[in-house]
Design a protein around this motif. Structure first.
Motif, short mmCIF file in Angstrom:
data_model
loop_
_atom_site.label_atom_id
_atom_site.label_comp_id
_atom_site.label_asym_id
_atom_site.label_seq_id
_atom_site.Cartn_x
_atom_site.Cartn_y
_atom_site.Cartn_z
N ASP A 1 50.79 35.63 102.75
CA ASP A 1 50.90 35.18 104.13
C ASP A 1 49.65 34.36 104.49
O ASP A 1 48.72 34.85 105.11
N TRP A 2 49.65 33.09 104.09
CA TRP A 2 48.48 32.24 104.32
C TRP A 2 48.25 31.99 105.81
O TRP A 2 47.10 31.94 106.28
N THR A 3 49.33 31.81 106.56
CA THR A 3 49.19 31.56 107.99
C THR A 3 48.52 32.74 108.69
O THR A 3 47.55 32.59 109.45
N GLY A 4 49.04 33.94 108.43
CA GLY A 4 48.46 35.12 109.04
C GLY A 4 47.01 35.34 108.61
O GLY A 4 46.15 35.68 109.44
N SER A 5 46.72 35.13 107.33
CA SER A 5 45.36 35.32 106.83
C SER A 5 44.39 34.37 107.51
O SER A 5 43.28 34.75 107.90
N THR A 6 44.80 33.09 107.66
CA THR A 6 43.93 32.10 108.30
C THR A 6 43.66 32.44 109.76
O THR A 6 42.52 32.39 110.24
N LEU A 7 44.70 32.82 110.49
CA LEU A 7 44.54 33.18 111.89
C LEU A 7 43.62 34.40 112.04
O LEU A 7 42.78 34.45 112.96
N LEU A 8 43.76 35.36 111.15
CA LEU A 8 42.93 36.56 111.20
C LEU A 8 41.46 36.21 110.95
O LEU A 8 40.57 36.68 111.67
N VAL A 9 41.18 35.39 109.94
CA VAL A 9 39.81 35.02 109.63
C VAL A 9 39.17 34.27 110.79
O VAL A 9 38.04 34.59 111.21
N VAL A 10 39.86 33.28 111.34
CA VAL A 10 39.31 32.50 112.46
C VAL A 10 39.05 33.41 113.67
O VAL A 10 37.98 33.34 114.30
N GLY A 11 40.00 34.28 113.98
CA GLY A 11 39.83 35.17 115.12
C GLY A 11 38.65 36.11 114.94
O GLY A 11 37.86 36.32 115.88
N LEU A 12 38.48 36.68 113.74
CA LEU A 12 37.38 37.60 113.50
C LEU A 12 36.03 36.89 113.52
O LEU A 12 35.04 37.43 114.03
#
Length: 559
Positions: free
Chosen positions: A226-237
């Motif tokens: 899940d690249w989309t979810g992983s990217t959103l999680l990293v940016v948010g954190l």
């Protein structure tokens, strides 16, 4: 468990037919490890856990020397943050994929990435390069955080796991005791770059053990990342971490920059939650949090991590800066905490294996931790070193008795084919506590210290300080000066310039700084106490399912 759909349901469906096929063979359809090979696998797990835990403490010891050479004090925290962030985000990815493709390939990938990151870290020429290299190391460390706990689940049934999860947790405590001495010796005798190069032979040993002991899993299913979810999680954190780090220190809490960072963090994390609900194979399945046991153990793990990391990070500052002890003596005070952590882990693991129950132990352990944090919050400049040891022993016993059982409880509540996913997601939540503890507690310390220092300085001292340039006043007000002999000598020399009253002003200043630091650490530990109390409350909502035995592996539809 009911209501589970999406990726969780698909993984469960795939598991039923192959749950018993090929066990004990070189190529299998499940991760189950039986026979004599399981002891080799256990050895590989212990080596990997010790190796990854030791790395953190060894590097921490060498950081003052590294900063001195690379000139990057302002970036100090990011050396650890980049590593922890990269490892945390990869933990659920490794866990999910290992349920499908087996643990072995992800041990190999993780150890290989860690090796390359170690080589890169030892060759850096700037702090920016070191942060990037540590982030790369963290990509491999994610496997070493998630795989060992899942592998214990592959070897032992839930009833047996209590004993071995306690042993796994005690490895962390041993590494925390040994690491500072090893790191100091390597730094003093071989140079700080060997702190990273020393990883190479140990990682190769772990890699050989993994290749020999762990089975190869064959599957026709192809999992998607899940690249989309992983990217959103990293940016948010990252945005959240920046906000917590800078708020109240570099920028006011209400400044547009801080508010913008918080808004961006909540926006991206909200988009992450929305994306995970729609994703075919989410990196963190939202359905897991509908399970009461998973939700409550995740809450306890997060709250305990918030309090635990705060005590480990800031207790040495109290011992050296407030009590005036040496760095070696502060290490002697931390050692009993780790020994009690080991004792709590081993004894607690034995108890849940013998009884098959865990809720009462979770509540008692969290209460012990809260008691220890309360006592830490009551410490001040007159506290005896023996009292500090008593307080940290109480806290260590509590933490050690709780952390191992959380993973056992959550594994027991889910079907075996979901072992990697649930273990890794819980580990991610625990890592999240460590990531956000430093900026939150650091902000509490700095803000309290600054406010107290203004109040504690006598009028004559304030007048003398007002004559200094703003940058010099800020440097003099750095509590790190209390634990650095060279800085103290420079402060004494600066006050000597005030003439005959310089000596008295210096002692007044040091006492004001010492008292302010005591107030700051007391406030910090009080926040940790609040986290611990919330952890106690969370254990009351923990649903207890008696730990299963071997039937756990043969019924993929169990709840």
């Amino acid at each position: 468990m009911t209501g589970m759909d999406g990726s969780v349901g698909r993984v469960r469906a795939r598991a039923g037919a192959g749950a018993r096929a090929g066990e004990g063979s070189a190529v299998q359809t499940t991760n189950r490890i039986t026979g004599a090979r399981r002891w080799w696998a256990l050895g590989a797990v212990l080596v990997t856990m010790f190796f990854s835990s030791l790395d953190q403490t060894v590097v921490s010891t060498a950081m003052p020397v590294i900063i001195g050479e690379l000139q990057g004090f302002s970036l100090y925290a990011w050396v650890f943050t980049a590593y922890m962030m990269a490892s945390a985000i990869t933990v659920p990815i490794y866990g999910k994929l290992s349920d499908v493709y087996g643990r072995k390939p992800f041990y190999v990938i993780g150890l290989s990435l860690f090796l390359l990151g170690s080589v890169a870290s030892g060759a850096v020429r700037s702090m920016g390069q070191l942060i990037a290299a540590r982030a790369f190391q963290g990509l491999g460390a994610g496997a070493m955080l998630s795989m060992p706990r899942a592998t214990i689940g592959d070897i032992f049934n839930p009833r047996e796991r209590g004993r071995w999860m306690g042993v796994i947790s005690s490895v962390f405590g041993i590494a925390s005791i040994v690491g500072p001495a090893v790191g100091g010796w390597i730094t003093d005798n071989l140079g700080w770059r060997w702190v990273f190069y020393i990883n190479l032979p140990v990682a190769l040993l772990a890699l050989g053990a993994v290749l020999y002991a762990l089975p190869t899993v064959r599957t026709e299913h192809r999992a998607r990342i899940d690249w989309t979810g992983s990217t959103l999680l990293v940016v948010g954190l990252v945005l959240l971490l920046l906000a917590l780090t800078w708020a109240g220190v570099q920028y006011p809490w209400g400044s547009p920059r801080i508010l913008g960072l918080f808004a961006g963090a909540f926006l991206f994390l909200g988009l992450f939650v929305a994306a995970e609900r729609r994703a075919e194979e989410p990196v963190i399945a939202p359905e897991l949090f509908r399970n009461r046991i998973f939700a409550s153990t995740a809450a306890v793990a997060l709250l305990i991590s918030l309090g635990m990391f705060g005590s480990i990070m800031f207790l040495p500052l109290f011992v050296q800066g407030v009590l005036g002890e040496t760095a070696q003596q502060s290490g002697h005070i931390l050692t009993p905490m780790m020994l009690s952590f080991i004792g709590g882990s081993v004894v607690g693991g034995q108890l849940i294996t013998r009884t098959g129950r865990y809720k009462l132990q979770a509540a008692v352990g969290a209460l012990l931790m809260a008691t220890g944090m309360y006592l830490l919050a009551k410490m001040g400049p007159t506290t005896a070193p023996g009292a500090v040891v008593r307080n940290v022993v109480i806290m260590g016993l509590g933490i050690g008795s709780v952390l191992p059982l959380l993973n056992v409880a959550v594994q027991n509540a889910f079907p075996y084919p979901l072992m990697g996913m649930v273990s890794a997601t819980q580990q991610f939540v625990r890592s999240l506590g460590g990531i956000i503890a430093a900026p939150i507690l650091g902000t509490v310390l700095v803000n309290t210290f600054s406010a107290e220092l203004l109040q504690r300085m006598p009028t004559a001292l304030r007048a003398a300080m007002a004559k200094l340039p703003a940058a010099e006043r800020a440097a003099l007000a750095n509590p790190q000066g209390l634990i650095n002999a060279e800085t103290q000598a420079a402060i004494r020399a600066r006050f000597a310039a005030f003439g005959s009253q310089g000596g008295e002003l210096y002692h007044q200043f040091i006492e004001a700084v010492r008292g302010s630091l005591a107030a700051g650490t007391a406030r910090l530990f009080a926040v940790g106490f609040i986290f611990a109390v919330l952890a106690v409350v969370s254990t009351l909502f923990l649903k207890e399912i008696r730990l299963k035995r071997d039937e756990f592996f043969t019924d993929p539809d169990q709840v």
